[in-house]
Scaffold this active site. Structure first.
Site, PDB file in Angstrom:
ATOM      1  CD  GLU A   1      -4.922 -17.098  11.196  1.00  0.00           C
ATOM      2  OE1 GLU A   1      -4.749 -17.054   9.982  1.00  0.00           O
ATOM      3  OE2 GLU A   1      -5.888 -17.664  11.730  1.00  0.00           O
TER       4      GLU A   1
ATOM      5  CG  ASP B   1      -4.404 -21.964   6.739  1.00  0.00           C
ATOM      6  OD1 ASP B   1      -5.497 -22.059   7.321  1.00  0.00           O
ATOM      7  OD2 ASP B   1      -3.400 -21.460   7.271  1.00  0.00           O
TER       8      ASP B   1
END
Ligand code: BGC
Ligand code: BGC
Length: 829
Positions: free
Chosen positions: A511, A315
Site C-alpha cells: 500500500e 480498515d
C-alpha cells in the site's frame, strides 16, 4: 457492455477471452447467505447483549494492534478483537513458530474469558493472510491474487482458501482479512497485485469459491472467518491512487467494483472491511464521500439492500480519515454502520470518547446494540465460544502452514507465456543454462509485499526457510552442474552456454509505497535500470534469452521484450519457485503453460487506464492472451520510446514521498560519513548528531522524522540530475509537508544544487504548529546560485545543533511559487 470494435479479429479474440457476459444489474441485489439465520442462536445473541454494560459493548467493538494491547488490556477493557498488522509478530519475534503465535492467541483468549462480564465473550484475532499465512515465518506463500487470476480456476481458489484457513488456525487465529475483491482498473495502484483481475467476471467467479474454501459452514476446526474487502470501489480510484477518489457511475460501481461481493455474501462471508477510498459519482452529481463515513453504502446498501447480517470492520485508522474525525474519536463512522473499529494504537482514548458520545446521544444506543449483536452473532457462528485456540485440531502445527504442493501447482497455473518467438521451451535437462537477474535467487522479490513484513522489504532468503527460489528450482530440474548463476551477467562468456534465463522484475512494495505517481510512467526500466542492463549484457550473443518477469502488474517492457526471445509473466509467485522451473525445464513430468492474462498488457509508457472493453482498446497483449510452449509468436521488434518527463498529466515532480520513495532516496550525512536510509520502515538510522525514524505526517508511516543533536544533514539525492517536465518547472516551488516537533536551537540551511538558503527563521515559525505545507519558490534558490539543469540533490537540510522535524511529500510543484502562502525569499537570508 459490449465494446464497439472496428477490428473483427480483435473483437473475436476478446469475445473468446471473456467469460459469458451476464446482464448488467440496475440496482444493488438482495443476496441470500448460505449461513442462514438460526432462531436459537439469535436468542443467545439477545441474551448476551442484554446483560452487557456500555463499556463492555464499546470494548467489544474495538480492535487494537497486538503491539499496543496486552492480554491484561483485553480483560480490563473487554476488547472484542485484536489484529496483527503487516510485519507484526508475537513478542516482536519475526521468526516465531506456530507454537509462539498460538501461545499468545491463547493468552488473549483466556483473558477475554476472565472478565467480570455476565456472559464472557471470546476475543477474536484478525490477520492479513492474503497469500497464505504471510506474516508467519516458515509459512508457504501462494502467488499473489494477480497470478491466481491468470489461472482461471475457481476450484483452485477453494483449495487455497481452505489451506490458508488451516494455516491460520495453526497459529491460533480464527479470522482472515481476505479475500480482496478489488477490480483494479488503473495498474499504477500499488495494490494491483492484490486483485484477481481488471475484469469483474474473474473476481466474481473467484469470490464465492474462496470464501467457501476458507469459511466452509464455519463449523469445522479447519475453517476461519473470511473478510470481503475493501468495500467498495478500492480498485477504481482516479490515477490508481491509494486511498483516492473513485469517480464511477452507480452502474459501474454495481457491475464492476461490486461484482465480487454478491457471490462472497452468498457463500456466507461473515465480515466486510470498509475501504479507504471515497466515491464521487460525478456523472449523477452524487458524492458519497469517504466509504468509512457512508451510511448509504454501509447501512442502506450493504446491510439493508443486500441483506448482510455479519459485521463491518473498518480498515486501519480508516475512520480517522472521515471528515471531522480523529483516530481516537469518530461517532460518524459508527453511525454510518461500521461495527468493529480497527484502531491500532489510540484505542484507549477511542473507547473513552465513544462511551461519551453514546452517553451524550451522539451515537444512538440502538446502533451500538446492533453492532455488538452482529459481532457476537459471528463469534457464535464461528464456534469461538465452544473451543479455545489451543483446542483446535490444527493448533500449533507448523506443517499445516506448508501446503507446498498446492502452492507449486498454483504457480504453474499462474504463469503467462507472452512471447515465444523462438523454439526454446522447454529446456532439455543436460543443456548448459546461464541464469542471471536480481530476482533469480531472491525470495523477497518473488514474494512481493505482505510477506513477513508489511511492504515485503527488509527480508533475506533466510526469512523463508521452507521455500525455493526460482534458481533453486532450475538447479534441481536441470541438474545443478548444468546451471551457472550471475546476478548481473557481467564478465560471463555467454557463448559457452546453450541458453540464458533472466529472472528480473519489481522489488516488493505494498500500500502507498507501490503507487506509480501521476508524473511517473509504466516504463519498468526507468525504475529498475539494472534489469535492462542485465538483458543488454546477455542478449545478442547468439544464445536464446528466456526472460521471467516477476511483477505485481503489467508494465511497459518493450525494451526488455526486444532483448528476449521468450518472455514469461510470472507475477509474484510466492515461496514455491520450483513451480516456475516446472514450466521452463523438462525433467520427468511435462507441464505446459495454461495461464491467461487477467490484466491487459500495455503497448506504451502512458497507457493508463487500459481495460478490456475500453472504447479504443489497443493493448500489446489483450486480456485473455497466453501462449502454449509449442505456439510460436511473432512479437518482433517493438517501439521503445517513452516521455522523459513522465506522462505529463501532472505539474509536480516527486522528490520523496510515501509513493515515490525510489526517485531521490534519502541519505544522512555527518562529518565525513554518509548513510542511505533503506526501505525498512521499522529501522532507525543514526550517524553522530542525527537519527532518522519512520513517522506519520499525513498517513501511516509516510514520513521521516529527523532528530538532530549536533551538526548533520539529510538530503534527497538522485543518481542523475532531475529533469523537470515543463509544467513542473513553471513558476515552481520546492514543496513539502512537515511537522516541526522541536524548534531549531542553531542555524538551519536548505540547499538545492549549489544554492543555499538560511531557513532558521522559517522553521522557528513552524515549530509546534502541527502539520504544515511549505513552498519555497525555486527562484529563491536560483538567486543564490542554483542551476536547475544540474540539480541531483533537490532537497537538502542541515542543522548545526538540536532540531527535530518530520518530512514527506517533497516535490517540485509547478505554479506553487505564486500561491498565497508560499515563503518569501526575503524571509530566507
Ligand atoms: C489494509 C488492509 C489490511 C489492514 C490490516 C490496511 O492498511 O488496507 O487491507 O487488512 O491494513 O493490516
Ligand atoms: C501495518 C499494516 C497496515 C498499515 C496501514 C502498517 O504499519 O503494519 O498492517 O496495513 O500500517 O497503513
Amino acid at each position: 457492455m459490449t465494446p464497439m470494435l472496428r477490428n473483427p479479429v480483435l473483437a473475436l479474440a476478446i469475445a473468446l477471452a471473456l467469460p459469458a457476459a451476464a446482464a448488467p444489474l440496475n440496482d444493488w441485489p438482495t443476496v441470500r447467505s448460505a449461513i442462514a439465520r438460526d432462531a436459537a442462536l439469535e436468542q443467545r445473541v439477545r441474551d448476551i447483549v442484554s446483560k452487557m454494560t456500555l463499556a463492555q459493548k464499546v470494548g467489544q467493538m474495538t480492535q487494537p494492534e497486538i503491539k499496543s494491547a496486552t492480554p491484561e488490556d483485553v480483560k480490563r477493557y473487554y476488547l472484542g478483537s485484536v489484529l496483527n498488522g503487516g510485519g507484526s509478530w508475537p513478542n516482536g519475534n519475526k521468526h516465531a513458530k506456530a507454537a509462539e503465535w498460538l501461545a499468545l492467541a491463547q493468552r488473549y483468549h483466556e483473558a477475554s474469558m476472565a472478565t467480570d462480564m455476565a456472559v464472557k465473550v471470546p476475543v477474536v484475532w484478525g490477520t492479513d493472510a492474503v497469500h497464505g499465512h504471510n506474516n508467519v515465518f516458515g509459512a508457504t506463500l501462494f502467488p499473489h491474487n494477480i497470478g491466481l487470476g491468470a489461472a482461471r480456476n475457481p476450484k483452485l481458489m477453494e483449495e487455497i482458501g481452505a489451506a490458508t484457513a488451516k494455516a491460520t488456525r495453526a497459529s491460533g487465529i480464527a479470522w482472515v482479512f481476505g479475500p480482496t475483491l478489488a477490480v483494479v482498473r488503473d495498474d499504477r495502484w500499488g495494490r494491483t497485485y492484490e486483485s484477481y483481475s481488471e475484469h469483474p467476471e474473474i473476481v466474481k467467479s473467484y469470490a464465492g469459491a474462496y470464501v467457501r474454501g476458507m469459511q466452509g459452514m464455519l463449523k469445522d476446526d479447519a475453517n476461519t472467518i473470511a473478510t470481503a474487502k475493501h468495500f467498495i470501489g478500492d480498485g477504481g480510484t482516479e490515477f490508481g491512487k491509494d486511498r483516492g477518489v473513485n469517480k464511477s457511475t452507480k452502474s459501474q460501481m454495481i457491475n464492476i467494483h461490486g461484482a465480487g461481493y454478491y457471490p462472497a455474501l452468498e457463500a456466507g462471508v461473515q465480515t466486510v472491511m470498509s475501504s479507504f477510498n471515497s466515491w464521487n459519482d460525478v456523472a449523477s452529481g452524487t458524492n458519497y464521500g469517504k466509504m468509512h463515513g457512508s451510511r448509504t453504502m454501509l447501512t442502506d446498501v450493504l446491510k439493508k439492500k443486500m441483506g448482510f447480517d455479519g459485521f463491518v470492520v473498518t480498515d486501519w485508522n480508516g475512520h480517522g480519515e472521515v471528515p471531522g474525525c480523529r483516530n481516537d474519536s469518530c461517532a460518524a463512522a459508527i453511525n454510518a454502520g461500521n461495527d468493529m473499529i480497527m484502531v491500532p494504537d489510540d484505542w484507549k482514548a477511542f473507547i473513552a470518547n465513544t462511551i461519551r458520545q453514546v452517553e451524550s446521544g451522539e451515537i444512538p444506543m440502538a446502533r451500538i446494540d446492533d453492532a455488538v449483536s452482529r459481532i457476537i452473532r459471528v463469534k457464535l457462528r464461528a464456534g469461538l465460544f465452544d473451543k479455545s485456540p489451543a483446542q483446535n485440531a490444527y493448533a500449533g502445527k507448523d506443517d499445516v502452514m506448508q501446503p507446498r504442493e498446492l502452492a507449486r501447482r498454483a504457480v504453474r497455473e499462474s504463469l503467462v507465456l507472452l512471447k515465444n518467438d523462438q523454439p526454446v521451451l522447454p529446456i532439455a535437462r543436460g543443456k548448459k543454462i546461464l541464469v542471471v537477474g536480481k530476482s533469480a535467487d531472491d525470495m523477497s522479490n518473488q514474494s512481493g509485499g505482505w510477506s513477513i513484513t508489511w511492504q515485503g522489504t527488509a527480508n533475506t532468503n533466510a526469512d523463508f526457510p521452507n521455500g525455493d527460489t526460482v534458481l533453486a528450482g532450475i538447479r534441481e530440474a536441470a541438474g545443478k552442474d548444468n546451471v551457472t548463476f550471475s546476478v548481473d551477467g557481467k564478465g560471463i562468456d555467454v557463448s559457452t552456454f546453450d541458453v540464458v534465463v533472466a529472472v528480473i522484475g519489481e522489488r516488493p512494495y505494498a500500500e502507498g509505497d507501490g503507487d506509480i505517481g501521476p508524473s511517473g510512467t509504466l516504463r519498468h526500466s526507468s525504475r529498475y535500470p539494472e534489469d535492462l542492463a542485465v538483458l543488454q549484457a546477455v542478449s545478442g550473443k547468439g544464445k536464446p534469452v528466456v526472460t521471467v518477469f516477476v511483477s505485481g502488474r503489467p508494465l511497459y517492457v518493450n525494451d526488455l521484450l526486444n532483448l528476449s526471445d521468450v518472455f514469461v509473466a510470472a507475477w509474484l509467485p510466492g515461496t514455491e519457485g520450483k513451480g516456475v522451473a516446472d514450466l521452463l525445464v523438462s525433467s520427468g513430468k511435462r507441464y505446459d503453460f495454461s495461464g491467461k492474462l487477467p490484466f491487459s498488457w500495455p503497448k506504451s509508457a502512458c497507457q493508463t487506464d487500459l481495460n478490456v472493453g475500453d472504447k479504443h482498446y489497443a493493448p500489446l497483449f489483450a486480456y485473455g492472451y497466453g501462449l502454449k510452449a509449442a505456439t510460436r509468436s511473432k512479437v518482433g521488434k517493438l517501439d521503445t520510446t517513452y516521455p522523459q518527463g513522465g506522462c505529463g498529466v501532472s505539474n509536480s515532480f516527486p522528490v520523496f514521498s510515501q509513493a515515490d520513495r525510489a526517485s531521490f532516496p534519502l541519505t544522512i550525512r555527518s562529518g565525513g560519513q554518509t548513510l542511505a536510509l533503506g526501505a525498512d520502515l521499522n529501522a532507525s538510522f543514526s550517524l553522530p548528531g542525527v537519527n532518522v525514524q519512520t513517522s506519520q505526517v499525513n498517513t501511516q508511516q509516510d514520513a521521516k522524522l529527523v532528530t538532530w543533536t549536533g551538526p548533520a544533514s539529510v538530503e534527497a539525492r538522485g543518481a542523475r540530475p532531475m529533469v523537470l517536465p515543463a509544467a513542473a518547472a513553471a513558476n515552481a516551488a520546492l514543496r513539502f509537508d512537515t511537522i516541526v516537533s522541536k524548534a531549531p536551537s542553531g542555524r538551519i540551511t536548505m540547499r538545492m544544487g549549489s544554492g543555499s538558503l538560511d531557513t532558521t527563521a522559517l522553521f522557528k515559525r513552524l515549530a509546534g504548529k502541527g502539520k504544515q505545507t511549505v513552498a519555497i519558490p525555486l527562484a529563491c534558490f536560483q538567486a543564490k546560485g542554483t542551476d536547475l539543469a544540474k540539480v541531483d540533490t533537490p532537497f537538502s537540510i542541515t542543522s548545526d545543533a538540536a532540531f527535530a522535524a518530520a518530512f514527506t511529500n517533497i516535490e517540485i510543484a509547478g505554479g506553487a511559487a505564486s500561491e498565497a502562502d508560499a515563503v518569501r525569499c526575503g524571509e530566507l537570508q
